[in-house]
Design a protein around this motif. Structure first.
Motif, mmCIF file in Angstrom:
data_model
loop_
_atom_site.group_PDB
_atom_site.id
_atom_site.type_symbol
_atom_site.label_atom_id
_atom_site.label_comp_id
_atom_site.label_asym_id
_atom_site.label_seq_id
_atom_site.Cartn_x
_atom_site.Cartn_y
_atom_site.Cartn_z
ATOM 1 N N ARG A 189 21.702 -6.348 -1.764
ATOM 2 C CA ARG A 189 21.663 -5.742 -0.432
ATOM 3 C C ARG A 189 20.226 -5.368 -0.040
ATOM 4 N N CYS A 190 19.512 -4.727 -0.961
ATOM 5 C CA CYS A 190 18.127 -4.336 -0.690
ATOM 6 C C CYS A 190 17.265 -5.562 -0.391
ATOM 7 N N ASP A 191 17.507 -6.654 -1.118
ATOM 8 C CA ASP A 191 16.737 -7.880 -0.924
ATOM 9 C C ASP A 191 16.987 -8.496 0.445
ATOM 10 N N TYR A 192 18.262 -8.614 0.833
ATOM 11 C CA TYR A 192 18.501 -9.313 2.102
ATOM 12 C C TYR A 192 18.043 -8.471 3.290
ATOM 13 N N ILE A 193 18.108 -7.147 3.175
ATOM 14 C CA ILE A 193 17.573 -6.295 4.247
ATOM 15 C C ILE A 193 16.061 -6.499 4.363
ATOM 16 N N SER A 194 15.379 -6.485 3.221
ATOM 17 C CA SER A 194 13.926 -6.687 3.224
ATOM 18 C C SER A 194 13.559 -8.067 3.754
ATOM 19 N N ASP A 195 14.291 -9.085 3.331
ATOM 20 C CA ASP A 195 14.000 -10.450 3.773
ATOM 21 C C ASP A 195 14.225 -10.615 5.268
ATOM 22 N N CYS A 196 15.269 -9.980 5.789
ATOM 23 C CA CYS A 196 15.522 -10.060 7.233
ATOM 24 C C CYS A 196 14.366 -9.469 8.032
ATOM 25 N N PHE A 197 13.891 -8.309 7.613
ATOM 26 C CA PHE A 197 12.777 -7.692 8.345
ATOM 27 C C PHE A 197 11.486 -8.490 8.161
ATOM 28 N N ARG B 84 0.830 -1.215 0.000
ATOM 29 C CA ARG B 84 0.000 0.000 0.000
ATOM 30 C C ARG B 84 0.859 1.257 0.000
ATOM 31 N N MET B 85 1.971 1.213 0.744
ATOM 32 C CA MET B 85 2.869 2.366 0.775
ATOM 33 C C MET B 85 3.479 2.628 -0.597
ATOM 34 N N MET B 86 3.888 1.571 -1.286
ATOM 35 C CA MET B 86 4.477 1.752 -2.615
ATOM 36 C C MET B 86 3.454 2.318 -3.591
ATOM 37 N N PHE B 87 2.237 1.823 -3.556
ATOM 38 C CA PHE B 87 1.184 2.388 -4.405
ATOM 39 C C PHE B 87 1.015 3.880 -4.125
ATOM 40 N N HIS B 88 0.970 4.252 -2.860
ATOM 41 C CA HIS B 88 0.771 5.652 -2.492
ATOM 42 C C HIS B 88 1.956 6.509 -2.938
ATOM 43 N N MET B 89 3.175 6.053 -2.666
ATOM 44 C CA MET B 89 4.362 6.819 -3.034
ATOM 45 C C MET B 89 4.470 7.000 -4.546
ATOM 46 N N ALA B 90 4.029 5.995 -5.315
ATOM 47 C CA ALA B 90 4.102 6.069 -6.775
ATOM 48 C C ALA B 90 2.903 6.781 -7.389
ATOM 49 N N GLY B 91 1.897 7.113 -6.569
ATOM 50 C CA GLY B 91 0.705 7.765 -7.098
ATOM 51 C C GLY B 91 -0.146 6.858 -7.967
ATOM 52 N N MET C 90 6.464 -11.334 -0.591
ATOM 53 C CA MET C 90 7.720 -10.779 -1.086
ATOM 54 C C MET C 90 7.771 -10.723 -2.606
ATOM 55 N N ALA C 91 7.136 -11.668 -3.274
ATOM 56 C CA ALA C 91 7.084 -11.621 -4.742
ATOM 57 C C ALA C 91 6.305 -10.390 -5.207
ATOM 58 N N ILE C 92 5.200 -10.097 -4.543
ATOM 59 C CA ILE C 92 4.408 -8.919 -4.898
ATOM 60 C C ILE C 92 5.198 -7.644 -4.619
ATOM 61 N N CYS C 93 5.850 -7.592 -3.465
ATOM 62 C CA CYS C 93 6.633 -6.398 -3.109
ATOM 63 C C CYS C 93 7.744 -6.147 -4.123
ATOM 64 N N ARG C 94 8.444 -7.182 -4.517
ATOM 65 C CA ARG C 94 9.540 -7.005 -5.475
ATOM 66 C C ARG C 94 9.010 -6.567 -6.841
ATOM 67 N N TYR C 95 7.902 -7.123 -7.242
ATOM 68 C CA TYR C 95 7.297 -6.712 -8.520
ATOM 69 C C TYR C 95 6.960 -5.220 -8.498
ATOM 70 N N LEU C 96 6.299 -4.763 -7.440
ATOM 71 C CA LEU C 96 5.920 -3.354 -7.351
ATOM 72 C C LEU C 96 7.148 -2.456 -7.229
ATOM 73 N N ALA C 97 8.162 -2.912 -6.480
ATOM 74 C CA ALA C 97 9.377 -2.111 -6.326
ATOM 75 C C ALA C 97 10.087 -1.923 -7.664
ATOM 76 N N ARG C 98 10.159 -2.983 -8.470
ATOM 77 C CA ARG C 98 10.769 -2.860 -9.801
ATOM 78 C C ARG C 98 9.921 -1.976 -10.707
ATOM 79 N N GLU C 99 8.623 -2.146 -10.608
ATOM 80 C CA GLU C 99 7.710 -1.429 -11.499
ATOM 81 C C GLU C 99 7.718 0.075 -11.229
ATOM 82 N N TYR C 100 7.888 0.482 -9.976
ATOM 83 C CA TYR C 100 7.738 1.897 -9.613
ATOM 84 C C TYR C 100 9.001 2.494 -8.995
ATOM 85 N N ASN C 101 10.150 1.916 -9.363
ATOM 86 C CA ASN C 101 11.463 2.502 -9.062
ATOM 87 C C ASN C 101 11.767 2.620 -7.573
#
Length: 296
Positions: free
Chosen positions: A161-169, A92-99, A139-150
């Motif tokens: 690095r970004c992946d392992y930080i996200s996976d740890c949390f 939801r945050m990524m959708f909001h940040m990307a408009g 995590m698959a959905i998050c990575r898809y949206l992150a790639r799609e909206y920079n």
């Protein structure tokens, strides 16, 4: 006079022009020269018009290509999840940040048995796209949206690095969510399946879930504090000077835990600074004020 003759006879047939110029008393060689010049002018005019048409067509094609590249057809999204922040909040945050507009479809726990078979793996969150295609796995959905909206870095090592930080949390979040919903009476399983000696020993499993969550938290957090300090001494974001989706996953993971046990973060000052910096970001701040308020 010759220029007037060229202009007036540019589109006439050579035989007719010969007769007219002969009547005017011009010599035959001069007449042939005039006729040849008129034919050349007419040819050059045709070539020029053709080149102009080709240039216009190329310009139109270039504009069409640019518009198709910069304005691709935006898919229609529906995000399916329970009526809480939980595992879907980062999306939801990524959708909001990307408009990006999307439908936020929420379910009560009482609805889940009725509709669980509608989703891949009987699992939420699930992202539905055009044509009814449904994508499972957080995590698959998050990575898809992150790639799609920079919200993803560009270099392979930064992606790693970004992946392992996200996976740890997310590992911390996963254990916390299981503990949180178990202690609140949701998604309870048959205790015999887990070797805890029946429903009368639920408290034993409660203790195990809490131990597992705290063990994961204490195992991962010191490393995450060091990771944050690797870029700009931990004064900005996990990846440096730009917010990425790993920062959003960090906040979504910590939010409930911080409300429940704020003293847990006293040993991680850099991450506490990031937590406050993230919630103060203008776009995030507007989202936090406008989102649905839920217990988890």
């Amino acid at each position: 006079m010759s220029s007037l003759l060229l202009a007036s006879n540019a589109n006439r047939k050579p035989e007719a022009m010969k007769e007219d110029t002969a009547d005017l008393g011009f010599c035959p060689l001069f007449v042939d020269f005039i006729i040849l010049t008129c034919v050349e002018v007419d040819f050059l005019c045709g070539v020029t018009k053709g080149l102009l048409r080709m240039t216009a067509n190329k310009d139109e094609l270039a504009v069409a290509r640019r518009s198709s590249t910069t304005n691709p057809a935006m898919p229609n999204y529906t995000l399916h999840y329970f009526n809480g922040r939980g595992r879907a909040e980062c999306m939801r945050m990524m959708f909001h940040m990307a408009g990006v507009k999307y439908m936020d479809k929420r379910y009560e726990f009482s609805d889940w048995d009725r509709c669980r078979n509608d989703f891949p793996c009987n699992y939420l969150p699930c992202l539905e796209m055009d044509g009814g295609m449904r994508m499972p796995e957080t995590m698959a959905i998050c990575r898809y949206l992150a790639r799609e909206y920079n919200f993803y870095p560009k270099s392979p090592m930064d992606m790693f690095r970004c992946d392992y930080i996200s996976d740890c949390f997310y590992e911390i979040m996963h254990d916390y969510m299981r503990y949180y919903h178990w202690k609140n009476g949701r998604f309870r399983y048959n205790m015999n399946d887990y070797g805890f000696g029946g429903e009368g020993n639920c408290s034993n499993y409660d203790n195990y879930m809490y131990w597992r969550y705290m063990n994961t938290f204490n195992r991962i957090m010191p490393f995450m504090e060091r990771c944050l300090c690797m870029r700009n001494n931990g004064s900005q974001w996990f990846m440096g000077d730009q917010m990425m989706w790993c920062d959003m996953m960090f906040y979504c993971c910590m939010e409930n835990m911080y409300r429940d046990y704020p003293n847990m973060f006293s040993n991680y000052p850099r991450m506490m600074g990031l937590y406050n910096r993230f919630s103060s970001h203008p776009k995030i701040c507007s989202y936090l004020k406008s989102r649905c308020n839920t217990m988890w």
